[in-house]
Design a protein around this motif. Structure first.
Motif, PDB file in Angstrom:
ATOM      1  N   THR A  86       7.220 -14.554   5.835  1.00 16.42           N
ATOM      2  CA  THR A  86       6.047 -13.766   5.448  1.00 16.42           C
ATOM      3  C   THR A  86       6.109 -13.270   4.005  1.00 16.42           C
ATOM      4  OG1 THR A  86       5.810 -13.021   7.738  1.00 16.42           O
ATOM      5  CG2 THR A  86       4.628 -11.773   6.038  1.00 16.42           C
ATOM      6  N   ILE A  87       7.246 -12.679   3.630  1.00 11.43           N
ATOM      7  CA  ILE A  87       7.358 -12.122   2.271  1.00 11.43           C
ATOM      8  C   ILE A  87       7.346 -13.221   1.216  1.00 11.43           C
ATOM      9  CG2 ILE A  87       8.742 -10.676   0.732  1.00 11.43           C
ATOM     10  CD1 ILE A  87       7.539  -9.216   3.135  1.00 11.43           C
ATOM     11  N   ARG A  88       8.017 -14.328   1.508  1.00  9.28           N
ATOM     12  CA  ARG A  88       8.146 -15.407   0.519  1.00  9.28           C
ATOM     13  C   ARG A  88       6.895 -16.261   0.416  1.00  9.28           C
ATOM     14  NH1 ARG A  88      10.137 -20.759   0.462  1.00  9.28           N
ATOM     15  NH2 ARG A  88      10.364 -20.698   2.730  1.00  9.28           N
ATOM     16  N   LEU A  89       6.181 -16.446   1.519  1.00  6.57           N
ATOM     17  CA  LEU A  89       5.091 -17.413   1.557  1.00  6.57           C
ATOM     18  C   LEU A  89       3.693 -16.799   1.546  1.00  6.57           C
ATOM     19  CD1 LEU A  89       6.590 -19.799   4.279  1.00  6.57           C
ATOM     20  CD2 LEU A  89       6.694 -20.065   1.790  1.00  6.57           C
ATOM     21  N   LEU A  92       1.030 -10.559  -0.346  1.00  2.96           N
ATOM     22  CA  LEU A  92       0.796  -9.275   0.291  1.00  2.96           C
ATOM     23  C   LEU A  92       0.449  -8.213  -0.752  1.00  2.96           C
ATOM     24  CD1 LEU A  92       3.829  -9.286   2.762  1.00  2.96           C
ATOM     25  CD2 LEU A  92       1.472  -9.938   3.256  1.00  2.96           C
ATOM     26  N   ASN A  93      -0.308  -7.217  -0.341  1.00  4.20           N
ATOM     27  CA  ASN A  93      -0.636  -6.137  -1.271  1.00  4.20           C
ATOM     28  C   ASN A  93       0.566  -5.215  -1.435  1.00  4.20           C
ATOM     29  OD1 ASN A  93      -0.605  -4.229   0.909  1.00  4.20           O
ATOM     30  ND2 ASN A  93      -2.719  -4.810   1.409  1.00  4.20           N
ATOM     31  N   GLU A  94       0.460  -4.291  -2.378  1.00  2.00           N
ATOM     32  CA  GLU A  94       1.589  -3.412  -2.701  1.00  2.00           C
ATOM     33  C   GLU A  94       2.012  -2.540  -1.525  1.00  2.00           C
ATOM     34  OE1 GLU A  94       0.875  -1.153  -6.180  1.00  2.00           O
ATOM     35  OE2 GLU A  94       0.596  -2.890  -7.493  1.00  2.00           O
ATOM     36  N   GLN A  95       1.050  -2.112  -0.730  1.00  2.00           N
ATOM     37  CA  GLN A  95       1.377  -1.264   0.409  1.00  2.00           C
ATOM     38  C   GLN A  95       2.212  -2.023   1.440  1.00  2.00           C
ATOM     39  OE1 GLN A  95      -2.534   0.105   1.634  1.00  2.00           O
ATOM     40  NE2 GLN A  95      -2.179   2.108   0.690  1.00  2.00           N
ATOM     41  N   ILE A  99       6.511  -1.670   2.515  1.00  2.00           N
ATOM     42  CA  ILE A  99       7.046  -1.510   3.865  1.00  2.00           C
ATOM     43  C   ILE A  99       7.963  -2.664   4.256  1.00  2.00           C
ATOM     44  CG2 ILE A  99       6.434  -1.417   6.318  1.00  2.00           C
ATOM     45  CD1 ILE A  99       3.829  -0.070   5.487  1.00  2.00           C
ATOM     46  N   LEU A 100       7.548  -3.897   3.941  1.00  2.00           N
ATOM     47  CA  LEU A 100       8.222  -5.082   4.471  1.00  2.00           C
ATOM     48  C   LEU A 100       9.286  -5.679   3.560  1.00  2.00           C
ATOM     49  CD1 LEU A 100       5.113  -6.971   5.941  1.00  2.00           C
ATOM     50  CD2 LEU A 100       6.682  -5.430   7.126  1.00  2.00           C
TER      51      LEU A 100
END
Length: 204
Positions: A86-89, A92-95, A99-100
């Motif tokens: 999820t993080i790499r691909l 995502l927004n800053e919020q 968190i993640l």
């Protein structure tokens, strides 16, 4: 079969620890996350093997260690798999990243990771009581596993006290040094565990 699984799982755990240490030195985050998964995949069967070959009088300690190791594997698995997928691909927004993203010290997933390693430390603490010390190597293994349990306290207390909140680049450097120290500590555990399983003559 129990001792063979123990030997193989000790090797997998060792590969994971060494790979993680090298990845941290090279600044390869993806490699660090992947090898961390390997550590958990080797650690759980290694703990199960200790419990399987231990004396019946120590089964409660062995079962407790297995339970704690399973919680550890689930928590860190969620954290590192999320970093690799999820993080790499995903954009995502800053919020969401706050968190993640594991790299954000003090983030939810960073704290989950520390909480997972608290369970790992508790697992080594309890499994140490199943070790039958027949020589100096066994004694050192027992001591290292027992002392490793101390890490559980810091892994729980530091996030609660907000030690990592607002950490900067220097905090990241300190974190890498701490992780390298942990790797240097855990490598002998893997090697001595392999020797312990190899030298075990009976399966109870």
């Amino acid at each position: 079969m129990n001792k063979k699984i123990g030997m193989y799982s000790a090797i997998v755990t060792l590969i994971g620890v060494v790979g993680f240490a090298v990845s941290m030195i090279l600044g390869n985050d993806g490699g660090g996350y992947l090898f961390s998964l390997f550590i958990s995949w080797g650690f759980v069967p290694m703990i199960c093997s200790f419990s399987a070959i231990g004396a019946k009088a120590n089964k409660a300690a062995g079962y407790t260690a297995i339970a704690f190791s399973s919680v550890y594997a689930v928590l860190v698995g969620i954290v590192y798999f999320a970093q690799l997928t999820t993080i790499r691909l995903t954009k995502l927004n800053e919020q969401a990243l706050a968190i993640l993203n594991y790299k954000n010290l003090g983030s939810l997933f960073f704290n989950y990771d520390l909480f997972g390693y608290a369970f790992m430390a508790l697992s080594t603490f309890f499994i140490s009581f199943t070790i039958e010390t027949k020589n100096k190597k066994d004694k050192w293994l027992k001591i290292l596993l027992l002392a490793h349990g101390v890490f559980a306290v810091s892994c729980v207390v530091m996030p609660i006290l907000g030690v990592f909140s607002g950490s900067t680049g220097s905090g990241n450097t300190s974190g890498v040094i701490a992780l390298e120290f942990w790797c240097a500590y855990f490598i002998p555990i893997c090697v001595l565990s392999y020797q312990y399983f190899k030298d075990n003559k009976e399966e109870n």
